[in-house]
Motif scaffolding. Structure first.
Motif, PDB file in Angstrom:
ATOM      1  N   GLY A   1     -21.831  32.887   8.868  1.00 41.65           N
ATOM      2  CA  GLY A   1     -21.972  31.631   9.604  1.00 41.65           C
ATOM      3  C   GLY A   1     -23.389  31.088   9.578  1.00 41.65           C
ATOM      4  O   GLY A   1     -23.634  29.975  10.034  1.00 41.65           O
ATOM      5  N   LYS A   2     -24.338  31.854   9.047  1.00 42.29           N
ATOM      6  CA  LYS A   2     -25.759  31.471   8.965  1.00 42.29           C
ATOM      7  C   LYS A   2     -26.297  31.005  10.315  1.00 42.29           C
ATOM      8  O   LYS A   2     -27.107  30.091  10.407  1.00 42.29           O
ATOM      9  CB  LYS A   2     -25.984  30.375   7.911  1.00 42.29           C
ATOM     10  CG  LYS A   2     -25.506  30.746   6.524  1.00 42.29           C
ATOM     11  CD  LYS A   2     -26.244  31.919   5.962  1.00 42.29           C
ATOM     12  CE  LYS A   2     -25.717  32.297   4.587  1.00 42.29           C
ATOM     13  NZ  LYS A   2     -25.833  33.716   4.315  1.00 42.29           N
ATOM     14  N   ASP A   3     -25.819  31.679  11.403  1.00 41.14           N
ATOM     15  CA  ASP A   3     -26.259  31.315  12.746  1.00 41.14           C
ATOM     16  C   ASP A   3     -27.258  32.301  13.325  1.00 41.14           C
ATOM     17  O   ASP A   3     -27.659  32.195  14.474  1.00 41.14           O
ATOM     18  CB  ASP A   3     -25.054  31.196  13.683  1.00 41.14           C
ATOM     19  CG  ASP A   3     -24.245  32.492  13.778  1.00 41.14           C
ATOM     20  OD1 ASP A   3     -24.568  33.477  13.069  1.00 41.14           O
ATOM     21  OD2 ASP A   3     -23.277  32.514  14.567  1.00 41.14           O
ATOM     22  N   GLY A   4     -27.682  33.291  12.509  1.00 42.06           N
ATOM     23  CA  GLY A   4     -28.643  34.275  12.998  1.00 42.06           C
ATOM     24  C   GLY A   4     -27.999  35.434  13.740  1.00 42.06           C
ATOM     25  O   GLY A   4     -28.690  36.218  14.378  1.00 42.06           O
ATOM     26  N   PHE A   5     -26.670  35.541  13.652  1.00 39.89           N
ATOM     27  CA  PHE A   5     -25.952  36.621  14.319  1.00 39.89           C
ATOM     28  C   PHE A   5     -24.853  37.149  13.406  1.00 39.89           C
ATOM     29  O   PHE A   5     -24.327  36.424  12.571  1.00 39.89           O
ATOM     30  CB  PHE A   5     -25.286  36.122  15.613  1.00 39.89           C
ATOM     31  CG  PHE A   5     -26.267  35.668  16.651  1.00 39.89           C
ATOM     32  CD1 PHE A   5     -26.857  36.579  17.509  1.00 39.89           C
ATOM     33  CD2 PHE A   5     -26.592  34.326  16.767  1.00 39.89           C
ATOM     34  CE1 PHE A   5     -27.770  36.156  18.466  1.00 39.89           C
ATOM     35  CE2 PHE A   5     -27.496  33.894  17.720  1.00 39.89           C
ATOM     36  CZ  PHE A   5     -28.091  34.818  18.577  1.00 39.89           C
ATOM     37  N   ILE A   6     -24.509  38.417  13.590  1.00 41.86           N
ATOM     38  CA  ILE A   6     -23.343  38.989  12.923  1.00 41.86           C
ATOM     39  C   ILE A   6     -22.298  39.198  14.005  1.00 41.86           C
ATOM     40  O   ILE A   6     -22.496  39.993  14.926  1.00 41.86           O
ATOM     41  CB  ILE A   6     -23.680  40.319  12.213  1.00 41.86           C
ATOM     42  CG1 ILE A   6     -24.609  40.035  11.029  1.00 41.86           C
ATOM     43  CG2 ILE A   6     -22.415  41.026  11.754  1.00 41.86           C
ATOM     44  CD1 ILE A   6     -25.017  41.254  10.239  1.00 41.86           C
ATOM     45  N   ASP A   7     -21.214  38.433  13.906  1.00 42.71           N
ATOM     46  CA  ASP A   7     -20.159  38.551  14.912  1.00 42.71           C
ATOM     47  C   ASP A   7     -19.133  39.595  14.482  1.00 42.71           C
ATOM     48  O   ASP A   7     -19.292  40.262  13.459  1.00 42.71           O
ATOM     49  CB  ASP A   7     -19.510  37.184  15.180  1.00 42.71           C
ATOM     50  CG  ASP A   7     -18.818  36.600  13.957  1.00 42.71           C
ATOM     51  OD1 ASP A   7     -18.396  37.369  13.072  1.00 42.71           O
ATOM     52  OD2 ASP A   7     -18.688  35.369  13.892  1.00 42.71           O
ATOM     53  N   LEU A   8     -18.082  39.735  15.264  1.00 49.42           N
ATOM     54  CA  LEU A   8     -17.082  40.774  15.028  1.00 49.42           C
ATOM     55  C   LEU A   8     -16.456  40.669  13.634  1.00 49.42           C
ATOM     56  O   LEU A   8     -16.340  41.666  12.925  1.00 49.42           O
ATOM     57  CB  LEU A   8     -15.989  40.689  16.111  1.00 49.42           C
ATOM     58  CG  LEU A   8     -15.013  41.851  16.141  1.00 49.42           C
ATOM     59  CD1 LEU A   8     -15.681  43.105  16.663  1.00 49.42           C
ATOM     60  CD2 LEU A   8     -13.803  41.522  16.984  1.00 49.42           C
ATOM     61  N   MET A   9     -16.069  39.467  13.211  1.00 55.99           N
ATOM     62  CA  MET A   9     -15.420  39.304  11.907  1.00 55.99           C
ATOM     63  C   MET A   9     -16.401  39.557  10.752  1.00 55.99           C
ATOM     64  O   MET A   9     -16.037  40.115   9.729  1.00 55.99           O
ATOM     65  CB  MET A   9     -14.787  37.911  11.782  1.00 55.99           C
ATOM     66  CG  MET A   9     -13.624  37.684  12.738  1.00 55.99           C
ATOM     67  SD  MET A   9     -12.395  39.022  12.725  1.00 55.99           S
ATOM     68  CE  MET A   9     -11.668  38.803  11.131  1.00 55.99           C
ATOM     69  N   GLU A  10     -17.652  39.130  10.935  1.00 55.38           N
ATOM     70  CA  GLU A  10     -18.659  39.381   9.902  1.00 55.38           C
ATOM     71  C   GLU A  10     -18.954  40.877   9.794  1.00 55.38           C
ATOM     72  O   GLU A  10     -19.128  41.405   8.688  1.00 55.38           O
ATOM     73  CB  GLU A  10     -19.939  38.596  10.226  1.00 55.38           C
ATOM     74  CG  GLU A  10     -19.757  37.090  10.066  1.00 55.38           C
ATOM     75  CD  GLU A  10     -20.881  36.261  10.669  1.00 55.38           C
ATOM     76  OE1 GLU A  10     -21.041  35.100  10.243  1.00 55.38           O
ATOM     77  OE2 GLU A  10     -21.596  36.745  11.564  1.00 55.38           O
ATOM     78  N   LEU A  11     -18.968  41.575  10.936  1.00 60.17           N
ATOM     79  CA  LEU A  11     -19.174  43.020  10.926  1.00 60.17           C
ATOM     80  C   LEU A  11     -17.985  43.713  10.260  1.00 60.17           C
ATOM     81  O   LEU A  11     -18.163  44.669   9.498  1.00 60.17           O
ATOM     82  CB  LEU A  11     -19.374  43.541  12.353  1.00 60.17           C
ATOM     83  CG  LEU A  11     -19.686  45.024  12.498  1.00 60.17           C
ATOM     84  CD1 LEU A  11     -20.973  45.394  11.763  1.00 60.17           C
ATOM     85  CD2 LEU A  11     -19.783  45.412  13.965  1.00 60.17           C
ATOM     86  N   LYS A  12     -16.786  43.215  10.523  1.00 62.90           N
ATOM     87  CA  LYS A  12     -15.577  43.782   9.905  1.00 62.90           C
ATOM     88  C   LYS A  12     -15.685  43.685   8.385  1.00 62.90           C
ATOM     89  O   LYS A  12     -15.461  44.658   7.663  1.00 62.90           O
ATOM     90  CB  LYS A  12     -14.345  43.014  10.402  1.00 62.90           C
ATOM     91  CG  LYS A  12     -13.027  43.445   9.785  1.00 62.90           C
ATOM     92  CD  LYS A  12     -11.883  42.578  10.347  1.00 62.90           C
ATOM     93  CE  LYS A  12     -10.537  43.059   9.944  1.00 62.90           C
ATOM     94  NZ  LYS A  12     -10.216  42.875   8.548  1.00 62.90           N
ATOM     95  N   LEU A  13     -16.059  42.502   7.880  1.00 60.09           N
ATOM     96  CA  LEU A  13     -16.223  42.293   6.443  1.00 60.09           C
ATOM     97  C   LEU A  13     -17.320  43.199   5.875  1.00 60.09           C
ATOM     98  O   LEU A  13     -17.165  43.805   4.813  1.00 60.09           O
ATOM     99  CB  LEU A  13     -16.560  40.821   6.168  1.00 60.09           C
ATOM    100  CG  LEU A  13     -16.778  40.452   4.700  1.00 60.09           C
ATOM    101  CD1 LEU A  13     -15.489  40.616   3.911  1.00 60.09           C
ATOM    102  CD2 LEU A  13     -17.271  39.014   4.594  1.00 60.09           C
ATOM    103  N   MET A  14     -18.437  43.315   6.601  1.00 60.85           N
ATOM    104  CA  MET A  14     -19.543  44.154   6.158  1.00 60.85           C
ATOM    105  C   MET A  14     -19.087  45.609   6.000  1.00 60.85           C
ATOM    106  O   MET A  14     -19.349  46.234   4.970  1.00 60.85           O
ATOM    107  CB  MET A  14     -20.687  44.096   7.174  1.00 60.85           C
ATOM    108  CG  MET A  14     -21.832  45.048   6.875  1.00 60.85           C
ATOM    109  SD  MET A  14     -23.016  45.092   8.232  1.00 60.85           S
ATOM    110  CE  MET A  14     -24.300  44.073   7.571  1.00 60.85           C
ATOM    111  N   MET A  15     -18.391  46.126   6.991  1.00 62.60           N
ATOM    112  CA  MET A  15     -17.962  47.525   6.951  1.00 62.60           C
ATOM    113  C   MET A  15     -16.936  47.749   5.836  1.00 62.60           C
ATOM    114  O   MET A  15     -16.944  48.791   5.187  1.00 62.60           O
ATOM    115  CB  MET A  15     -17.410  47.964   8.315  1.00 62.60           C
ATOM    116  CG  MET A  15     -18.457  47.974   9.422  1.00 62.60           C
ATOM    117  SD  MET A  15     -19.950  48.926   9.038  1.00 62.60           S
ATOM    118  CE  MET A  15     -19.288  50.584   9.018  1.00 62.60           C
TER     119      MET A  15
END
Length: 188
Positions: free
Chosen positions: A54-68
């Motif tokens: 989201g380029k908002d300066g945060f990693i949210d739950l869905m972004e963390l899910k994708l990362m993992m």
């Protein structure tokens, strides 16, 4: 200009964090996370930005899910929530860059459960945090010596970066001169 977090970096975009006195304080990764080298901090910032979809300066739950998932350690929904909860100091249910760095600090200090998602994230992210720093100095003098060594290490890194930039600038200057020389032979 000093290399480091600028307006485009997660730390720069955050602007600051609230302090108990009600004012704002600017987050300086190199200042607060002295146990990591400048290169490690840049690598961590690069990793953070890579998954901050989201380029908002945060990693949210869905972004963390994708990362993992991309790191090969998929987590359950509850597991992801627990990962965020373990370092979520401001309780906003997402990871700021500072909170992201806390994962690596805790990993280096051995404070993460072996089977936790955060341990997997720190281990799989290809950023080796265990080789840096001396933990728990036993006396004031040891801590002082460590601070001096860290300061000189940062100075050495900055000098090496400056030398590399000078070398690149000189190479560019030589290529331009060679091009102009070649160009002048065609003009005659």
């Amino acid at each position: 200009p000093e290399p480091g977090p600028g307006p485009g970096s997660p730390a720069g975009r955050m602007g600051g964090e609230s302090s108990p006195g009600g004012g704002r304080r600017v987050f300086s990764p190199a200042g607060e996370f002295r146990e990591f080298s400048r290169r490690q901090l840049r690598d961590m910032e690069r990793l953070f930005r890579q998954y901050d979809a989201g380029k908002d300066g945060f990693i949210d739950l869905m972004e963390l899910k994708l990362m993992m998932e991309k790191l090969g350690a998929p987590q359950t929904h509850l597991g992801l929530k627990n990962m965020i909860k373990e370092v979520d100091e401001d309780l906003d249910s997402k990871l700021s860059f500072r909170e992201f760095l806390l994962i690596f600090r805790k990993a280096a200090a051995g404070e993460l459960q072996e089977d936790s998602g955060l341990h997997a994230l720190a281990r799989l992210s290809e950023i080796d945090v265990s080789t840096e720093g001396v933990k728990g100095a036993k006396s004031f003098f040891e801590a002082k010596a460590q601070a001096i060594n860290e300061a000189s290490r940062f100075e050495e890194e900055i000098k090496a970066e400056q030398e590399e930039k000078k070398k690149q600038a000189e190479e560019l200057k030589q290529r331009k001169a060679a091009f102009k020389e070649l160009q002048s032979t065609f003009k005659q």
